[in-house]
Design a protein around this motif. Sequence first.
Motif, mmCIF file in Angstrom:
data_model
loop_
_atom_site.group_PDB
_atom_site.id
_atom_site.type_symbol
_atom_site.label_atom_id
_atom_site.label_comp_id
_atom_site.label_asym_id
_atom_site.label_seq_id
_atom_site.Cartn_x
_atom_site.Cartn_y
_atom_site.Cartn_z
ATOM 1 N N VAL A 119 -19.947 16.964 -11.415
ATOM 2 C CA VAL A 119 -18.668 16.326 -11.722
ATOM 3 C C VAL A 119 -18.090 15.708 -10.451
ATOM 4 N N THR A 120 -18.172 16.467 -9.343
ATOM 5 C CA THR A 120 -17.691 15.960 -8.056
ATOM 6 C C THR A 120 -18.470 14.716 -7.646
ATOM 7 N N ALA A 121 -19.795 14.724 -7.871
ATOM 8 C CA ALA A 121 -20.618 13.565 -7.526
ATOM 9 C C ALA A 121 -20.190 12.344 -8.323
ATOM 10 N N PHE A 122 -19.942 12.535 -9.614
ATOM 11 C CA PHE A 122 -19.509 11.411 -10.446
ATOM 12 C C PHE A 122 -18.165 10.865 -9.969
ATOM 13 N N VAL A 123 -17.214 11.769 -9.731
ATOM 14 C CA VAL A 123 -15.888 11.334 -9.296
ATOM 15 C C VAL A 123 -15.982 10.605 -7.961
ATOM 16 N N THR A 124 -16.790 11.154 -7.034
ATOM 17 C CA THR A 124 -16.928 10.531 -5.717
ATOM 18 C C THR A 124 -17.490 9.125 -5.826
ATOM 19 N N LEU A 125 -18.595 8.980 -6.564
ATOM 20 C CA LEU A 125 -19.210 7.663 -6.699
ATOM 21 C C LEU A 125 -18.311 6.697 -7.459
ATOM 22 N N PHE A 126 -17.629 7.207 -8.482
ATOM 23 C CA PHE A 126 -16.738 6.341 -9.256
ATOM 24 C C PHE A 126 -15.598 5.829 -8.379
ATOM 25 N N VAL A 127 -15.074 6.710 -7.538
ATOM 26 C CA VAL A 127 -13.963 6.320 -6.669
ATOM 27 C C VAL A 127 -14.432 5.337 -5.594
ATOM 28 N N VAL A 128 -15.598 5.603 -4.995
ATOM 29 C CA VAL A 128 -16.075 4.756 -3.902
ATOM 30 C C VAL A 128 -16.490 3.378 -4.424
ATOM 31 N N ILE A 129 -17.246 3.349 -5.518
ATOM 32 C CA ILE A 129 -17.680 2.060 -6.074
ATOM 33 C C ILE A 129 -16.505 1.326 -6.715
ATOM 34 N N ASP A 130 -15.588 2.083 -7.327
ATOM 35 C CA ASP A 130 -14.337 1.544 -7.868
ATOM 36 C C ASP A 130 -14.565 0.424 -8.890
ATOM 37 N N PRO A 131 -15.227 0.734 -10.029
ATOM 38 C CA PRO A 131 -15.473 -0.318 -11.040
ATOM 39 C C PRO A 131 -14.201 -0.951 -11.577
ATOM 40 N N VAL A 132 -13.134 -0.157 -11.727
ATOM 41 C CA VAL A 132 -11.877 -0.700 -12.254
ATOM 42 C C VAL A 132 -11.303 -1.738 -11.298
ATOM 43 N N GLY A 133 -11.308 -1.423 -10.016
ATOM 44 C CA GLY A 133 -10.789 -2.360 -9.030
ATOM 45 C C GLY A 133 -11.647 -3.605 -8.891
ATOM 46 N N LEU A 134 -12.956 -3.482 -9.206
ATOM 47 C CA LEU A 134 -13.853 -4.620 -9.084
ATOM 48 C C LEU A 134 -13.767 -5.586 -10.258
ATOM 49 N N ALA A 135 -13.273 -5.118 -11.397
ATOM 50 C CA ALA A 135 -13.226 -5.966 -12.589
ATOM 51 C C ALA A 135 -12.427 -7.257 -12.358
ATOM 52 N N PRO A 136 -11.208 -7.184 -11.812
ATOM 53 C CA PRO A 136 -10.480 -8.436 -11.541
ATOM 54 C C PRO A 136 -11.181 -9.301 -10.502
ATOM 55 N N MET A 137 -11.854 -8.649 -9.516
ATOM 56 C CA MET A 137 -12.594 -9.403 -8.511
ATOM 57 C C MET A 137 -13.759 -10.163 -9.160
ATOM 58 N N PHE A 138 -14.386 -9.536 -10.134
ATOM 59 C CA PHE A 138 -15.481 -10.180 -10.863
ATOM 60 C C PHE A 138 -14.981 -11.431 -11.579
ATOM 61 N N VAL A 139 -13.792 -11.326 -12.171
ATOM 62 C CA VAL A 139 -13.183 -12.485 -12.833
ATOM 63 C C VAL A 139 -12.970 -13.616 -11.833
ATOM 64 N N ALA A 140 -12.479 -13.270 -10.637
ATOM 65 C CA ALA A 140 -12.219 -14.292 -9.626
ATOM 66 C C ALA A 140 -13.506 -14.952 -9.153
ATOM 67 N N LEU A 141 -14.581 -14.173 -9.016
ATOM 68 C CA LEU A 141 -15.844 -14.702 -8.515
ATOM 69 C C LEU A 141 -16.575 -15.557 -9.546
ATOM 70 N N THR A 142 -16.291 -15.303 -10.819
ATOM 71 C CA THR A 142 -17.021 -16.006 -11.890
ATOM 72 C C THR A 142 -16.070 -16.808 -12.772
ATOM 73 N N GLY A 143 -14.947 -17.214 -12.218
ATOM 74 C CA GLY A 143 -13.886 -17.844 -12.997
ATOM 75 C C GLY A 143 -14.301 -19.083 -13.762
ATOM 76 N N GLU A 144 -15.204 -19.899 -13.194
ATOM 77 C CA GLU A 144 -15.574 -21.153 -13.835
ATOM 78 C C GLU A 144 -16.887 -21.052 -14.603
ATOM 79 N N MET A 145 -17.410 -19.843 -14.790
ATOM 80 C CA MET A 145 -18.680 -19.654 -15.487
ATOM 81 C C MET A 145 -18.452 -19.391 -16.968
ATOM 82 N N SER A 146 -19.489 -19.668 -17.754
ATOM 83 C CA SER A 146 -19.442 -19.336 -19.175
ATOM 84 C C SER A 146 -19.634 -17.827 -19.341
#
Length: 203
Positions: A7-34
Amino acid sequence: MDPTAYVTAFVTLFVVIDPVGLAPMFVALTGEMSHRQRRQVGFRAVCVAFLLLTLFGLAGEQILHGIGISLPAFRIAGGILLLLTAFDMLFERRTERREGQTAPEPQDPSVFPLAMPLLAGPGALATMILLSGQGEGWGYLAVIHLIMGAVLVIALVLFEMASGLARVLGRTGIMVVTRLFGMLLAALSVQFIIDGLKGSGLV
């Protein structure tokens, strides 16, 4: 192995990789793509990140031994690195740094900056080495890599939902989630440092 360690490993990796925080960044990087192009970019980014994190998870300790660094020393250094990442998250410097990486690569940002350094950044690579060194046997390593894969799958799902997620959370919501993850990461990084000190015999 104590199930709480996984559980600690999952929480650690989830926090470090931060998928939630990356989602808006993904939108910005791919804004003009289909939608199809976005899906391809997200899939490639996750695959490359998985390969990088697997490499460091499997061979990281051997690399350290080859250059004369003990695992307790790396645990302490990794804990300090994660603590600095937590400070970045708590005081918004991480977001500012990520936003500064969005301008180049309009055609295909899957390898850079999505896979590296946003998904498989220094903190995530260090975390894989640290987590892999906390248990013994191939079974433990397999579970750690499955956990890492699960976090990346979550990131891929959030990439699919990125546009709607950014609208729902808004800037304030993303800031709140990022700070919450920063507090969790700070506590976990201190635990890494304590474990490293114990392993070195200093405590």
